[in-house]
Scaffold this motif. Structure first.
Motif, PDB file in Angstrom:
ATOM      1  N   UNK A   1     -11.984  15.172 -58.241  1.00 56.75           N
ATOM      2  CA  UNK A   1     -12.830  16.366 -58.297  1.00 56.75           C
ATOM      3  C   UNK A   1     -12.415  17.238 -59.473  1.00 56.75           C
ATOM      4  N   UNK A   2     -13.384  17.850 -60.109  1.00 61.10           N
ATOM      5  CA  UNK A   2     -13.104  18.720 -61.256  1.00 61.10           C
ATOM      6  C   UNK A   2     -13.553  20.148 -60.948  1.00 61.10           C
ATOM      7  N   UNK A   3     -13.233  20.601 -59.727  1.00 61.51           N
ATOM      8  CA  UNK A   3     -13.551  21.995 -59.386  1.00 61.51           C
ATOM      9  C   UNK A   3     -12.266  22.807 -59.407  1.00 61.51           C
ATOM     10  N   UNK A   4     -12.363  24.010 -59.944  1.00 59.06           N
ATOM     11  CA  UNK A   4     -11.185  24.867 -60.117  1.00 59.06           C
ATOM     12  C   UNK A   4     -11.479  26.270 -59.592  1.00 59.06           C
ATOM     13  N   UNK A   5     -10.391  26.992 -59.285  1.00 61.22           N
ATOM     14  CA  UNK A   5     -10.548  28.352 -58.757  1.00 61.22           C
ATOM     15  C   UNK A   5     -11.301  29.226 -59.758  1.00 61.22           C
ATOM     16  N   UNK A   6     -12.248  30.011 -59.277  1.00 58.66           N
ATOM     17  CA  UNK A   6     -13.017  30.877 -60.176  1.00 58.66           C
ATOM     18  C   UNK A   6     -12.148  31.910 -60.891  1.00 58.66           C
ATOM     19  N   UNK A   7     -10.960  32.180 -60.321  1.00 60.82           N
ATOM     20  CA  UNK A   7     -10.082  33.209 -60.907  1.00 60.82           C
ATOM     21  C   UNK A   7      -9.393  32.747 -62.201  1.00 60.82           C
ATOM     22  N   UNK A   8      -9.428  31.442 -62.496  1.00 66.80           N
ATOM     23  CA  UNK A   8      -8.755  30.951 -63.712  1.00 66.80           C
ATOM     24  C   UNK A   8      -9.441  31.499 -64.968  1.00 66.80           C
ATOM     25  N   UNK A   9      -8.625  31.810 -65.990  1.00 68.35           N
ATOM     26  CA  UNK A   9      -9.214  32.146 -67.292  1.00 68.35           C
ATOM     27  C   UNK A   9      -9.765  30.848 -67.888  1.00 68.35           C
ATOM     28  N   UNK A  10     -10.552  30.995 -68.946  1.00 66.71           N
ATOM     29  CA  UNK A  10     -11.120  29.792 -69.555  1.00 66.71           C
ATOM     30  C   UNK A  10     -10.013  28.876 -70.089  1.00 66.71           C
TER      31      UNK A  10
ATOM     32  N   UNK B   1      -8.439  27.098 -67.312  1.00 68.38           N
ATOM     33  CA  UNK B   1      -9.342  26.070 -66.775  1.00 68.38           C
ATOM     34  C   UNK B   1      -9.307  24.820 -67.658  1.00 68.38           C
ATOM     35  N   UNK B   2      -9.289  25.002 -68.973  1.00 67.77           N
ATOM     36  CA  UNK B   2      -9.197  23.850 -69.868  1.00 67.77           C
ATOM     37  C   UNK B   2      -7.862  23.125 -69.668  1.00 67.77           C
ATOM     38  N   UNK B   3      -6.773  23.887 -69.475  1.00 63.57           N
ATOM     39  CA  UNK B   3      -5.459  23.253 -69.289  1.00 63.57           C
ATOM     40  C   UNK B   3      -5.459  22.408 -68.016  1.00 63.57           C
ATOM     41  N   UNK B   4      -6.014  22.970 -66.932  1.00 56.39           N
ATOM     42  CA  UNK B   4      -6.078  22.232 -65.659  1.00 56.39           C
ATOM     43  C   UNK B   4      -6.994  21.015 -65.810  1.00 56.39           C
ATOM     44  N   UNK B   5      -8.106  21.239 -66.492  1.00 56.97           N
ATOM     45  CA  UNK B   5      -9.067  20.149 -66.701  1.00 56.97           C
ATOM     46  C   UNK B   5      -8.410  18.991 -67.448  1.00 56.97           C
ATOM     47  N   UNK B   6      -7.679  19.328 -68.527  1.00 52.13           N
ATOM     48  CA  UNK B   6      -7.081  18.278 -69.365  1.00 52.13           C
ATOM     49  C   UNK B   6      -6.096  17.420 -68.589  1.00 52.13           C
ATOM     50  N   UNK B   7      -5.365  18.076 -67.677  1.00 48.24           N
ATOM     51  CA  UNK B   7      -4.411  17.322 -66.862  1.00 48.24           C
ATOM     52  C   UNK B   7      -5.155  16.289 -65.994  1.00 48.24           C
ATOM     53  N   UNK B   8      -6.209  16.740 -65.318  1.00 47.77           N
ATOM     54  CA  UNK B   8      -6.977  15.839 -64.455  1.00 47.77           C
ATOM     55  C   UNK B   8      -7.742  14.808 -65.291  1.00 47.77           C
TER      56      UNK B   8
ATOM     57  N   UNK C   1     -13.349  25.745 -78.338  1.00 47.22           N
ATOM     58  CA  UNK C   1     -13.062  24.853 -79.470  1.00 47.22           C
ATOM     59  C   UNK C   1     -11.747  24.094 -79.233  1.00 47.22           C
ATOM     60  N   UNK C   2     -10.689  24.828 -78.895  1.00 47.16           N
ATOM     61  CA  UNK C   2      -9.383  24.175 -78.686  1.00 47.16           C
ATOM     62  C   UNK C   2      -9.446  23.199 -77.518  1.00 47.16           C
ATOM     63  N   UNK C   3     -10.039  23.660 -76.396  1.00 43.46           N
ATOM     64  CA  UNK C   3     -10.096  22.825 -75.196  1.00 43.46           C
ATOM     65  C   UNK C   3     -10.900  21.560 -75.433  1.00 43.46           C
ATOM     66  N   UNK C   4     -12.051  21.696 -76.066  1.00 41.40           N
ATOM     67  CA  UNK C   4     -12.936  20.531 -76.247  1.00 41.40           C
ATOM     68  C   UNK C   4     -12.412  19.599 -77.326  1.00 41.40           C
ATOM     69  N   UNK C   5     -11.769  20.150 -78.351  1.00 40.82           N
ATOM     70  CA  UNK C   5     -11.155  19.262 -79.352  1.00 40.82           C
ATOM     71  C   UNK C   5     -10.030  18.455 -78.698  1.00 40.82           C
ATOM     72  N   UNK C   6      -9.307  19.074 -77.757  1.00 47.43           N
ATOM     73  CA  UNK C   6      -8.252  18.342 -77.038  1.00 47.43           C
ATOM     74  C   UNK C   6      -8.858  17.250 -76.150  1.00 47.43           C
ATOM     75  N   UNK C   7     -10.010  17.545 -75.571  1.00 50.74           N
ATOM     76  CA  UNK C   7     -10.675  16.544 -74.713  1.00 50.74           C
ATOM     77  C   UNK C   7     -11.080  15.327 -75.543  1.00 50.74           C
ATOM     78  N   UNK C   8     -11.741  15.562 -76.688  1.00 55.62           N
ATOM     79  CA  UNK C   8     -12.203  14.394 -77.460  1.00 55.62           C
ATOM     80  C   UNK C   8     -11.021  13.657 -78.088  1.00 55.62           C
ATOM     81  N   UNK C   9      -9.946  14.384 -78.365  1.00 59.68           N
ATOM     82  CA  UNK C   9      -8.748  13.722 -78.897  1.00 59.68           C
ATOM     83  C   UNK C   9      -8.116  12.826 -77.820  1.00 59.68           C
ATOM     84  N   UNK C  10      -8.091  13.324 -76.592  1.00 58.30           N
ATOM     85  CA  UNK C  10      -7.545  12.540 -75.472  1.00 58.30           C
ATOM     86  C   UNK C  10      -8.361  11.258 -75.299  1.00 58.30           C
TER      87      UNK C  10
END
Ligand code: SME
Length: 160
Positions: A4-13, A16-23, A148-157
């Motif tokens: 699942x890729x759902x995260x607490x609404x309280x996370x900053x963007x 959220x990207x950091x948590x997303x990248x781990x999963x 930009x940072x989060x998505x560049x990390x995603x495509x790099x992964x």
């Protein structure tokens, strides 16, 4: 595999990207088929961030991008190199953030609901661009440096 890729609404963007990248790294760790990876990447980003449209355009030849896996409304299927935000990001080999699509000359409107956009080039292991990640929002100014940072990390992964 159920993930699942759902995260607490309280996370900053950024959080959220950091948590997303781990999963995300876990999800892609045992997959090397390009289309399968792109399809699940679009689905995971859509679930985690609720983007209006998220998907891929892939190079068909030296001149054209063709629509790849995506989540969201039906979209344009062909984009020429140097045209629109996607074709420009490809030609200029860089991430482009468009805060207001009405102010980007040549923007290609697949949906009139789209107001802002970010496009990130996809590079293979050798640095060769084989497509772009395109994300649209119904809000103006939806994308910033955290995206930009989060998505560049995603495509790099994804490149491995
Ligand atoms: N707006 C993009 C076209 C693709 S759609 O947004 C899905 C562009 O100008 O390249």
């Amino acid at each position: 595999m159920e993930q699942s890729f759902t995260y607490a609404p309280s996370l900053t963007k950024a959080e959220r990207y950091a948590a997303f990248l781990e999963d995300y790294r876990l999800m892609i760790s045992d997959e090397d088929d390009r289309i399968s990876l792109l399809a699940n990447t679009a689905a995971a980003l859509h679930e985690a961030f609720g983007f209006f449209w998220v998907g891929f355009y892939l190079t068909a030849d030296a001149e054209w991008l063709h629509l790849g896996p995506f989540q969201g409304p039906v979209a344009c299927t062909r984009i020429r190199r140097g045209r629109g935000v996607c074709g420009t990001a490809w030609a200029e080999e860089r991430t482009i953030i468009v805060p207001d699509v009405d102010r980007f000359p040549g923007h290609i409107a697949c949906s009139s609901a789209s107001r802002s956009e970010i496009v990130v080039p996809l590079r293979d292991r050798h640095g060769h661009i084989y497509g772009v990640l395109d994300i649209d929002s119904e809000r103006l100014y939806a994308f910033d440096d955290d995206d930009r940072c989060g998505l560049e990390a995603v495509v790099e992964a994804m490149a491995g």
